[in-house]
Design an enzyme around this catalytic site. Structure first.
Site, PDB file in Angstrom:
ATOM      1  CG  ASP A  96      34.592 -18.094  -1.617  1.00  0.00           C
ATOM      2  OD1 ASP A  96      34.383 -18.289  -0.407  1.00  0.00           O
ATOM      3  OD2 ASP A  96      33.784 -17.538  -2.371  1.00  0.00           O
TER       4      ASP A  96
ATOM      5  N   GLY B  76      26.983 -13.427  -0.627  1.00  0.00           N
ATOM      6  CA  GLY B  76      25.918 -12.860  -1.441  1.00  0.00           C
ATOM      7  C   GLY B  76      25.733 -11.362  -1.253  1.00  0.00           C
TER       8      GLY B  76
END
Length: 283
Positions: free
Chosen positions: A84, A212
């Site tokens: 990631d 997020g």
């Protein structure tokens, strides 16, 4: 269970009209907690290791990748391994050899044309080596202590027309978009732009990714999936659960010195958080 691919999990979610959750791994306990939470929920999940986590481990990808892969293989839940927020081309190039079937290459801090050019090169490399590639357009913000950008700052929210051109020119397999969430939020107060999510879903032919998600309330996550979001990334919520459990244990046992004593409740708290997020997914 054999490790599955992010490509497979995301494709299955798209076909079913649901989402797939991806959880960031920093320590072995994080990986074990994700596996435990997925088993409890009876759902698949993605175990993702960020470049920041690799840096935390002395810049060595192999040890944390091998440990996370071993946890995935020992689990009864379908789990995938994903690299990631990669900003270093060399790290992306190391991914196939360490068992990663997918990578998120993050050039979102660059101007649009530079982002497009470097992402196209990295995507071509990934595809030559069988790697599914995610990228980001817009500015989710909040990483590395960066303050969340204002909602009306130019270039922050992902533009659907720009996104369509970006996907076509880079050849990416999934697109992380900026629709109102921010990394590193410890309170779940983000309000997403669901109309924008729907417009992005209509504009681009690849799955959308919400970064997020730790700061996004349950009802907002459900609505985001209904509007077209597929991969739901969660990181800070695990760290919040971990640290809260450690603080609570050490406050009650100030003379404790065996880390296993506080890591057990920390791992348990993260597993509960994972199961909770997985329970939000329809289907």
């Amino acid at each position: 269970m054999p490790v599955v691919s992010t490509r497979e999990l995301v494709g299955t979610a798209v076909a079913a009209g649901t989402g797939v959750a991806a959880f960031n791994v920093i320590t072995l306990e994080h990986a074990e907690a994700v596996a435990e939470g997925a088993e409890r929920a009876g759902r698949p999940a993605v175990l993702q290791i960020s470049e920041n986590a690799v840096r935390f481990h002395g810049g060595r990808l192999a040890p944390i990748a091998a440990a996370t892969l071993a946890v995935a293989r020992a689990s009864t839940a379908p789990l995938a391994l994903h690299l990631d927020h990669v900003v270093t081309p060399e790290l992306l190039e190391a991914a196939p050899g360490e068992g990663f079937g997918s990578v998120m290459f993050d050039a979102s801090a660059l101007p649009y044309e530079e982002n497009l050019a470097v992402t196209a090169r990295m995507t071509a490399y990934g595809h030559r080596h069988g790697v599914w590639v995610e990228a980001e357009l817009g500015r989710v913000g909040g990483k590395d202590g960066e303050p969340p950008p204002g909602a009306h700052t130019p270039g922050v929210r992902t533009d659907p027309d720009e996104a369509a051109a970006y996907v076509a020119k880079t050849g990416i397999d999934a697109l992380a978009v900026a629709v109102g969430s921010s990394h590193a939020m410890t309170e779940r107060t983000a309000a997403l732009d669901h109309g924008l999510i729907a417009r992005l879903r209509a504009a681009v032919p690849v799955p959308l990714v919400l970064h997020g998600s730790s700061g996004v309330p349950d009802h907002e996550i459900r609505a985001a999936i209904a509007a077209g979001m597929v991969k739901i990334n969660v990181g800070t919520a695990l760290n919040t659960a971990f640290t809260g459990a450690v603080r609570e244990y050490l406050a009650a046992h100030p003379r404790a010195v065996d880390p296993r004593k506080h890591l057990v409740p920390a791992r348990e708290a993260m597993a509960g958080t994972v199961a909770g997020f997985l329970g939000l997914l329809p289907g």
